[in-house]
Design a protein around this motif. Structure first.
Motif, short mmCIF file in Angstrom:
data_model
loop_
_atom_site.label_atom_id
_atom_site.label_comp_id
_atom_site.label_asym_id
_atom_site.label_seq_id
_atom_site.Cartn_x
_atom_site.Cartn_y
_atom_site.Cartn_z
N GLN A 70 43.87 36.70 36.29
CA GLN A 70 43.71 38.12 36.66
C GLN A 70 44.41 38.44 37.97
O GLN A 70 44.94 39.54 38.14
N VAL A 71 44.44 37.49 38.89
CA VAL A 71 45.15 37.72 40.16
C VAL A 71 46.66 37.75 39.91
O VAL A 71 47.38 38.58 40.48
N ARG A 81 47.69 41.05 38.57
CA ARG A 81 47.81 42.02 39.66
C ARG A 81 49.12 41.82 40.43
O ARG A 81 49.81 42.77 40.77
N THR A 96 36.03 41.56 34.95
CA THR A 96 36.74 42.53 35.80
C THR A 96 37.04 43.81 35.02
O THR A 96 36.88 44.92 35.54
N LEU A 156 33.98 45.82 35.19
CA LEU A 156 33.75 46.44 36.50
C LEU A 156 34.68 47.62 36.73
O LEU A 156 34.35 48.56 37.45
N ALA A 201 32.61 41.19 43.69
CA ALA A 201 33.16 41.68 42.42
C ALA A 201 34.37 40.89 41.90
O ALA A 201 34.20 39.85 41.29
N THR A 202 35.60 41.38 42.12
CA THR A 202 36.74 40.77 41.44
C THR A 202 37.70 40.11 42.42
O THR A 202 37.95 40.65 43.50
N PRO A 203 38.25 38.95 42.06
CA PRO A 203 39.31 38.36 42.90
C PRO A 203 40.55 39.24 42.84
O PRO A 203 40.86 39.82 41.80
N ARG A 204 41.25 39.36 43.94
CA ARG A 204 42.49 40.14 43.99
C ARG A 204 43.54 39.32 44.74
O ARG A 204 43.25 38.23 45.23
N THR A 205 44.74 39.86 44.86
CA THR A 205 45.79 39.05 45.50
C THR A 205 45.44 38.73 46.94
O THR A 205 45.87 37.72 47.47
#
Lengths: 301, 301
Positions: free
Chosen positions: A40-41, A44, A75, A78, B11-15
């Motif tokens: 998921q990262v 993004r 995710t 969410l 919540a969510t992992p991001r870069t």
């Protein structure tokens, strides 16, 4: 047809290598193939809009191919996704995901549809008016499928010079593109091939990971434009490929040659290798047109 | 006592943000607390040796606190770990992990021991000669525990001037450090406090995430040196904290004040906020000594 490699390494995610995940963009579809931890990262990072992913294909139940899926599904929830999500996967994955949703007391507000696979012969698992997807049964330590993505025949192209020489109503253009004969305004038959040319040749892509050397896939992937075939090992570690049911670069090239495919992309490298060019060098002793997958690489065909 | 924040966002992992995971180094232990997706890569980035992690504490079964665990367990296996691994977690996690191992047909070659928790009162869950760990029952949407790590009393320090004035055999030094009275070479009683000084005050750390504002934890964490307390929201979104059972920065500070703790570390920020300094500003209206968790930050106490 665009292929984004989000991850192409085997076993464990590391600071500089990601496990398997790739996105195939074909005729307006964004198909996610495998979903290792961290996918998921990477989506993004590649600025791939989550909502465009409606179909996810999971090859097998080894963690480096699906541990990122539960997080992605979560995710999507969410982010209040509404679009259906279809998951094509081995039997068992539905239980893994639903158990975790149950324990979190968090169900998706979008439709999550599992298509659990258990056939040992190639089968059509997705079809719309533009694309078909078939399984490619592979030979690995657990039940594993590769996936074959085939564009359907594209519309024929109108030969405008020929069309303007006949008295054809614009309303018939669509029928002509679809290959039908029509009747012109004078009531005369217009044979399709006299006013159209063949459309662009439909493209095809086959994803084969993980698998031992397996000639039974050759008829299934015959003539495919692009083949991603795992090459976990180089020749020096061939003795490891057999017991782990993985392939060497040379074995991947042998399959490419026998199946008379267009371009071979190698990937799923063991993390023991630092120099990936050796994979190309070895494969090219058998088959010329070899590309190397790399995390973050975009292929356009 | 060192605390490495691997991830401190909700919540969510991001870069640029990681979900919850932290490593507490205390008296030669490396305790991993929560294990969101991507934790194994963050451990590598922080150069924390996998083999030193022998105890993992999972607060609750929301994905941002444990989706990285199955991958970590799997990586330990691939790296041929031999040391036992203890996991302290809510009921259900064992089933999640073992189901995935079964489907992969890959069992760990090291001992994997789950300590599934279901008590609603604080209990001692780990103890050795140096450290004790207690649960802190929290108030969240699913069953959740915080964890309290307490050093045991440290050895007393020898007062070498006082010792050399008496005729004390070196063999007794250990007993003296442990606080016992001894008899010197002349047969005379040596009272412990006459030749030793108190050792360094034992340290304590409490991890409280995720939780609504919950005064019942105050007696459990009373006087703790360092408290990590979640602050998902700022005051402007207080109305979201209640239904989601999270806390605001001010609520975290209120708990810190009532429990008379040393340093408050805020974390588990909602990804809607870009400027984290606002969390400190709001908390400091109630409690002075506030630090902000940040991914990659190391605290030493």
């Amino acid at each position: 047809m665009k292929l984004s490699i989000l991850g192409c390494h085997s076993a464990t995610p590391r600071t500089n290598t990601n496990p398997t995940a790739q996105v195939l963009e074909i005729r307006n579809h964004m198909f996610l193939i495998d979903c290792g931890e961290g996918t998921q990262v990477e989506l993004r990072r590649h600025k791939i809009k989550f909502v465009r992913i409606k179909h996810i294909f999971i090859s097998h139940m080894h963690g480096d191919h699906y541990f990122g899926l539960v997080g992605l599904i979560s995710t999507f929830r969410l982010l209040t996704r509404e679009a259906d999500l279809h998951i094509y996967c081995p039997k068992g994955l539905k239980e893994v995901i639903t158990l975790q949703m149950k324990l979190a007391d968090s169900w998706t507000n979008y439709k999550l549809i599992f298509h659990e696979l258990d056939s040992n012969t190639s089968e059509l698992i997705f079809e719309d008016d533009k694309v078909e997807v078939y399984t490619i049964p592979l030979d690995h330590r657990v039940y594993t499928n590769g996936f074959m993505f085939k564009e359907k025949d594209r519309d024929r192209k109108l030969d405008m010079n020929a069309i303007l020489n006949r008295d054809i109503d614009v309303a018939y253009y669509r029928k002509l593109k679809q290959g039908f004969d029509i009747v012109d305004n004078k009531g005369e038959l217009v044979e399709n091939h006299s006013v159209t040319k063949p459309g662009r040749k439909p493209k095809s892509y086959a994803f084969c990971s993980d698998t031992a050397y397996n000639e039974t896939i050759v008829p299934i992937i015959k003539g495919v434009d692009v083949l991603y075939h795992e090459s976990t090992f180089l020749e020096q570690h061939k003795h490891l490929a057999e017991p782990t049911k993985h392939s060497t670069a040379i074995q991947a090239a042998e399959i490419a040659k026998r199946a008379e495919i267009g371009t071979l992309i190698l990937g799923h490298y063991s993390t023991r290798y630092n120099d990936l060019e050796c994979f190309r060098t070895e494969a090219q002793t058998i088959f010329d047109n070899v590309e190397l997958a790399e995390d973050g690489k975009l292929f356009e065909f």
